[in-house]
Design a protein around this motif. Structure first.
Motif, PDB file in Angstrom:
ATOM      1  N   LEU A 192       0.812  -1.213   0.000  1.00  0.00           N
ATOM      2  CA  LEU A 192       0.000   0.000   0.000  1.00  0.00           C
ATOM      3  C   LEU A 192       0.848   1.267   0.000  1.00  0.00           C
ATOM      4  O   LEU A 192       0.309   2.371  -0.129  1.00  0.00           O
ATOM      5  N   GLY A 193       2.160   1.103   0.178  1.00  0.00           N
ATOM      6  CA  GLY A 193       3.027   2.271   0.158  1.00  0.00           C
ATOM      7  C   GLY A 193       3.703   2.585   1.468  1.00  0.00           C
ATOM      8  O   GLY A 193       4.501   3.535   1.563  1.00  0.00           O
ATOM      9  N   PHE A 194       3.408   1.823   2.533  1.00  0.00           N
ATOM     10  CA  PHE A 194       4.091   2.021   3.815  1.00  0.00           C
ATOM     11  C   PHE A 194       5.495   1.427   3.732  1.00  0.00           C
ATOM     12  O   PHE A 194       5.751   0.486   2.970  1.00  0.00           O
ATOM     13  N   GLN A 195       6.391   1.962   4.540  1.00  0.00           N
ATOM     14  CA  GLN A 195       7.730   1.397   4.679  1.00  0.00           C
ATOM     15  C   GLN A 195       8.088   1.313   6.155  1.00  0.00           C
ATOM     16  O   GLN A 195       7.683   2.179   6.941  1.00  0.00           O
ATOM     17  N   LYS A 246      -0.304  12.013  10.841  1.00  0.00           N
ATOM     18  CA  LYS A 246      -1.728  12.347  10.810  1.00  0.00           C
ATOM     19  C   LYS A 246      -2.524  11.217  10.153  1.00  0.00           C
ATOM     20  O   LYS A 246      -2.005  10.462   9.334  1.00  0.00           O
ATOM     21  N   LEU A 247      -3.791  11.150  10.534  1.00  0.00           N
ATOM     22  CA  LEU A 247      -4.734  10.226   9.911  1.00  0.00           C
ATOM     23  C   LEU A 247      -5.996  11.019   9.611  1.00  0.00           C
ATOM     24  O   LEU A 247      -6.607  11.581  10.531  1.00  0.00           O
ATOM     25  N   ASN A 248      -6.358  11.101   8.353  1.00  0.00           N
ATOM     26  CA  ASN A 248      -7.521  11.890   7.925  1.00  0.00           C
ATOM     27  C   ASN A 248      -7.450  13.323   8.465  1.00  0.00           C
ATOM     28  O   ASN A 248      -8.432  13.867   8.996  1.00  0.00           O
ATOM     29  N   ASN A 249      -6.252  13.914   8.353  1.00  0.00           N
ATOM     30  CA  ASN A 249      -5.980  15.304   8.751  1.00  0.00           C
ATOM     31  C   ASN A 249      -6.050  15.544  10.251  1.00  0.00           C
ATOM     32  O   ASN A 249      -6.094  16.699  10.692  1.00  0.00           O
ATOM     33  N   HIS A 250      -6.070  14.471  11.043  1.00  0.00           N
ATOM     34  CA  HIS A 250      -6.042  14.602  12.504  1.00  0.00           C
ATOM     35  C   HIS A 250      -4.702  14.094  13.024  1.00  0.00           C
ATOM     36  O   HIS A 250      -4.224  13.035  12.607  1.00  0.00           O
ATOM     37  N   ASN A 251      -4.105  14.858  13.945  1.00  0.00           N
ATOM     38  CA  ASN A 251      -2.846  14.433  14.544  1.00  0.00           C
ATOM     39  C   ASN A 251      -3.022  13.113  15.281  1.00  0.00           C
ATOM     40  O   ASN A 251      -4.046  12.897  15.943  1.00  0.00           O
ATOM     41  N   ILE A 252      -2.032  12.235  15.181  1.00  0.00           N
ATOM     42  CA  ILE A 252      -2.082  10.953  15.886  1.00  0.00           C
ATOM     43  C   ILE A 252      -1.199  11.032  17.127  1.00  0.00           C
ATOM     44  O   ILE A 252       0.017  11.041  17.048  1.00  0.00           O
ATOM     45  N   LEU A 297     -10.413  -0.329  10.200  1.00  0.00           N
ATOM     46  CA  LEU A 297     -11.224   0.360   9.204  1.00  0.00           C
ATOM     47  C   LEU A 297     -10.527   1.583   8.624  1.00  0.00           C
ATOM     48  O   LEU A 297     -10.898   2.061   7.549  1.00  0.00           O
ATOM     49  N   ASP A 298      -9.507   2.098   9.314  1.00  0.00           N
ATOM     50  CA  ASP A 298      -8.753   3.232   8.778  1.00  0.00           C
ATOM     51  C   ASP A 298      -7.974   2.842   7.519  1.00  0.00           C
ATOM     52  O   ASP A 298      -7.618   3.707   6.714  1.00  0.00           O
ATOM     53  N   PHE A 299      -7.701   1.547   7.366  1.00  0.00           N
ATOM     54  CA  PHE A 299      -7.005   1.078   6.167  1.00  0.00           C
ATOM     55  C   PHE A 299      -7.983   0.829   5.019  1.00  0.00           C
ATOM     56  O   PHE A 299      -7.584   0.576   3.895  1.00  0.00           O
ATOM     57  N   TYR A 300      -9.277   0.893   5.339  1.00  0.00           N
ATOM     58  CA  TYR A 300     -10.323   0.705   4.332  1.00  0.00           C
ATOM     59  C   TYR A 300     -10.507   1.981   3.514  1.00  0.00           C
ATOM     60  O   TYR A 300     -10.718   1.929   2.306  1.00  0.00           O
ATOM     61  N   LYS A 301     -10.395   3.135   4.171  1.00  0.00           N
ATOM     62  CA  LYS A 301     -10.638   4.379   3.428  1.00  0.00           C
ATOM     63  C   LYS A 301      -9.933   5.580   4.058  1.00  0.00           C
ATOM     64  O   LYS A 301     -10.383   6.718   3.909  1.00  0.00           O
ATOM     65  N   GLY A 302      -8.840   5.352   4.782  1.00  0.00           N
ATOM     66  CA  GLY A 302      -8.143   6.444   5.440  1.00  0.00           C
ATOM     67  C   GLY A 302      -7.030   7.041   4.599  1.00  0.00           C
ATOM     68  O   GLY A 302      -6.568   6.446   3.620  1.00  0.00           O
ATOM     69  N   THR A 303      -6.591   8.239   5.009  1.00  0.00           N
ATOM     70  CA  THR A 303      -5.432   8.889   4.400  1.00  0.00           C
ATOM     71  C   THR A 303      -4.405   9.169   5.490  1.00  0.00           C
ATOM     72  O   THR A 303      -4.690   9.890   6.450  1.00  0.00           O
ATOM     73  N   PHE A 304      -3.220   8.558   5.342  1.00  0.00           N
ATOM     74  CA  PHE A 304      -2.150   8.693   6.328  1.00  0.00           C
ATOM     75  C   PHE A 304      -1.120   9.713   5.833  1.00  0.00           C
ATOM     76  O   PHE A 304      -0.811   9.772   4.649  1.00  0.00           O
ATOM     77  N   LEU A 305      -0.598  10.478   6.788  1.00  0.00           N
ATOM     78  CA  LEU A 305       0.531  11.364   6.519  1.00  0.00           C
ATOM     79  C   LEU A 305       1.691  10.859   7.362  1.00  0.00           C
ATOM     80  O   LEU A 305       1.578  10.775   8.589  1.00  0.00           O
ATOM     81  N   VAL A 306       2.801  10.481   6.713  1.00  0.00           N
ATOM     82  CA  VAL A 306       3.930   9.902   7.449  1.00  0.00           C
ATOM     83  C   VAL A 306       5.211  10.688   7.164  1.00  0.00           C
ATOM     84  O   VAL A 306       5.352  11.347   6.122  1.00  0.00           O
ATOM     85  N   ASN A 343      12.414   9.562   6.082  1.00  0.00           N
ATOM     86  CA  ASN A 343      13.702  10.146   5.693  1.00  0.00           C
ATOM     87  C   ASN A 343      13.626  11.676   5.623  1.00  0.00           C
ATOM     88  O   ASN A 343      14.055  12.308   4.646  1.00  0.00           O
ATOM     89  N   ASN A 344      13.012  12.260   6.677  1.00  0.00           N
ATOM     90  CA  ASN A 344      12.882  13.719   6.808  1.00  0.00           C
ATOM     91  C   ASN A 344      12.000  14.345   5.727  1.00  0.00           C
ATOM     92  O   ASN A 344      12.061  15.565   5.498  1.00  0.00           O
ATOM     93  N   GLN A 345      11.173  13.516   5.088  1.00  0.00           N
ATOM     94  CA  GLN A 345      10.223  14.030   4.113  1.00  0.00           C
ATOM     95  C   GLN A 345       8.807  13.607   4.520  1.00  0.00           C
ATOM     96  O   GLN A 345       8.610  12.591   5.190  1.00  0.00           O
ATOM     97  N   ILE A 346       7.818  14.419   4.118  1.00  0.00           N
ATOM     98  CA  ILE A 346       6.422  14.114   4.417  1.00  0.00           C
ATOM     99  C   ILE A 346       5.808  13.379   3.219  1.00  0.00           C
ATOM    100  O   ILE A 346       5.873  13.860   2.080  1.00  0.00           O
ATOM    101  N   VAL A 347       5.231  12.213   3.486  1.00  0.00           N
ATOM    102  CA  VAL A 347       4.638  11.378   2.431  1.00  0.00           C
ATOM    103  C   VAL A 347       3.170  11.119   2.759  1.00  0.00           C
ATOM    104  O   VAL A 347       2.831  10.774   3.895  1.00  0.00           O
ATOM    105  N   GLU A 348       2.302  11.304   1.766  1.00  0.00           N
ATOM    106  CA  GLU A 348       0.871  11.023   1.940  1.00  0.00           C
ATOM    107  C   GLU A 348       0.545   9.650   1.362  1.00  0.00           C
ATOM    108  O   GLU A 348       0.958   9.332   0.243  1.00  0.00           O
ATOM    109  N   ILE A 349      -0.185   8.849   2.135  1.00  0.00           N
ATOM    110  CA  ILE A 349      -0.612   7.520   1.671  1.00  0.00           C
ATOM    111  C   ILE A 349      -2.139   7.480   1.719  1.00  0.00           C
ATOM    112  O   ILE A 349      -2.739   7.339   2.793  1.00  0.00           O
ATOM    113  N   ASP A 350      -2.761   7.634   0.572  1.00  0.00           N
ATOM    114  CA  ASP A 350      -4.229   7.635   0.472  1.00  0.00           C
ATOM    115  C   ASP A 350      -4.692   6.221   0.123  1.00  0.00           C
ATOM    116  O   ASP A 350      -4.368   5.693  -0.933  1.00  0.00           O
ATOM    117  N   LEU A 351      -5.464   5.613   1.038  1.00  0.00           N
ATOM    118  CA  LEU A 351      -5.879   4.214   0.853  1.00  0.00           C
ATOM    119  C   LEU A 351      -7.284   4.078   0.281  1.00  0.00           C
ATOM    120  O   LEU A 351      -7.788   2.958   0.161  1.00  0.00           O
TER     121      LEU A 351
END
Length: 426
Positions: A146-149, A156-162, A171-180, A183-191
């Protein structure tokens, strides 16, 4: 399992019927009977009459009921309806809003019971603060797809701080959007649209256990003790696979054929050791890992929020599963009756497991009862809403026919579930 099934269902049914009883009393509706289990044929284990109501326990150990004066229900007591003259205390003569509250009260108490039990369990648990995951998360193969490493730090998860890693649900993996952070970069993973509902519920995608697999404790009599594993030993390899984290060890061990011998390489002190083992006749290896996390306790408010969220997710999961059964995407073999529910309870003595399953069943039974099916609370509510909107009252004969059809459907579903249980046992 049978005892836990009966106790669990008894609590759920009693609370449900208590809701109807208390609401009926609030609006001065006469309650003729309050029974846990059914007294089919008038047979009962116990009964006592108080203030005009017969309280009892029936002989048939499924369900229960509250019989209210002036209501067409499962008793089909049309003669009693015809002979009744106490209009001030009959269900049918009460305003529609009062009848709706009386019919909804059982479901409401089921939801309160489910949420309350889950909240209580949550209060007794600890959660993983997200900032304690210094090494980020471990990504299983399904997560990598899915793009995780491994090493990703979830921000963040769905624009909310974790802040609480434990708040991430399947269920967050069913339709959530993760911000991770990677390597010092911000990556968005939209599921969205990438994971099927059933895969989201069943599969593991990420784990917080991205820590070195250092042993904290070896269980007495276990396979690990027999190969002389000790506290502070570090797992290095499984066969030829280099192991770098607790989650990776658990994943690789789970995927290895239990019929094959496994070579475990581990460091004990400054010495590297190897042991050939077979898990064929072993339930587990028998080691507990050291986890360098400072867990935190839930406050009442945070536990209540978590309990409400978990309850909603449980309901949502069951609603979608029911939909998938009707659309043919999930086999009808997954429909369980009493035997299947007893097996879910299991034969262990864990009070937490018992409470958790009872909470889940209370929520599911509450939801099922509110469905607009004749014979269930939702069916009665639908008739009242129809009469209120159309300003036409259905005759007692029509209501009896509708109720009969509903009871046939319900009994047919129960029979199907029981047959399913028997087939699954064979």
């Amino acid at each position: 399992m049978i005892i836990k099934l009966l106790v669990g269902l008894s609590v759920i049914v009693f609370i449900h019927e208590l809701g109807h009883f208390l609401a009926a009393k609030l609006f001065k509706v006469k309650v003729e009977k309050f029974y846990l289990f059914f007294d089919i044929g008038g047979k009962k284990l116990f009964s006592i009459k108080k203030n005009g109501t017969e309280f009892g326990i029936g002989w048939f150990p499924l369900g229960g009921y509250v019989k209210m004066s002036g209501m067409i229900d499962e008793s089909f007591d049309l003669e009693g309806l015809a002979n009744s003259t106490d209009k001030d205390h009959e269900f049918r003569y009460k305003p529609a809003w009062q009848r709706l509250i009386i019919l909804s009260a059982g479901v409401i108490l089921n939801f309160i019971l489910g949420i309350g039990l889950i909240t209580g369990l949550t209060l007794n648990q600890e959660f993983i603060p997200n900032d304690e995951l210094k090494n980020g998360i471990y990504a299983y193969q399904a997560g990598e797809n899915l793009g995780f490493q491994s090493g990703d730090k979830i921000l963040k998860l769905n624009n909310h701080n974790i802040d609480n890693y434990s708040s991430i649900s399947p269920l967050d993996f069913y339709k959530g959007t993760f911000l991770v952070e990677r390597n010092n970069q911000i990556v968005e993973i939209d599921l969205t649209g990438k994971v099927s509902f059933m895969d989201a519920v069943r599969k593991k995608f990420i784990s917080p256990m991205n820590f070195l697999p250092i042993i904290e404790n070896v269980q007495s009599g276990s396979l690990a003790e027999r190969i002389n594993m000790q506290k502070k030993d570090l797992i290095l390899k499984l066969d030829t696979i280099q192991i770098t984290s607790i989650a990776e060890f658990q994943e690789k061990l789970q995927n290895i054929n239990r019929n094959d011998s496994i070579l475990i390489e581990y460091e004990s002190g400054s010495i590297v050791k190897q042991a050939k083992v077979s898990l064929q006749n072993e339930a587990y290896l028998g080691i507990i890992f050291s986890v360098p996390i400072k867990y935190q306790k839930y406050s009442f408010f945070s536990a209540l929020i978590s309990g409400c969220k978990s309850s909603f997710e449980l309901l949502y999961t069951n609603v979608i599963s029911l939909k998938l059964i009707f659309t043919g995407e999930v086999s009808t073999k997954s429909v369980s009756g009493p035997i299947g529910i007893a097996k879910i309870y299991g034969d262990d003595t864990s009070i937490e497991r018992f409470i958790n399953i009872t909470a889940m069943l209370s929520l599911v039974i509450g939801f099922m009862n509110i469905l607009p099916i004749p014979g269930l609370d939702g069916g009665h509510i639908l008739i009242i809403l129809f009469e209120t909107i159309t300003r036409r009252k259905l005759s007692e004969k029509v209501q009896t026919v509708i109720l009969t059809i509903g009871m046939v459907l319900i009994l047919g579903l129960m029979l199907f579930a029981i047959i399913n249980d028997i087939v699954n046992l064979i």
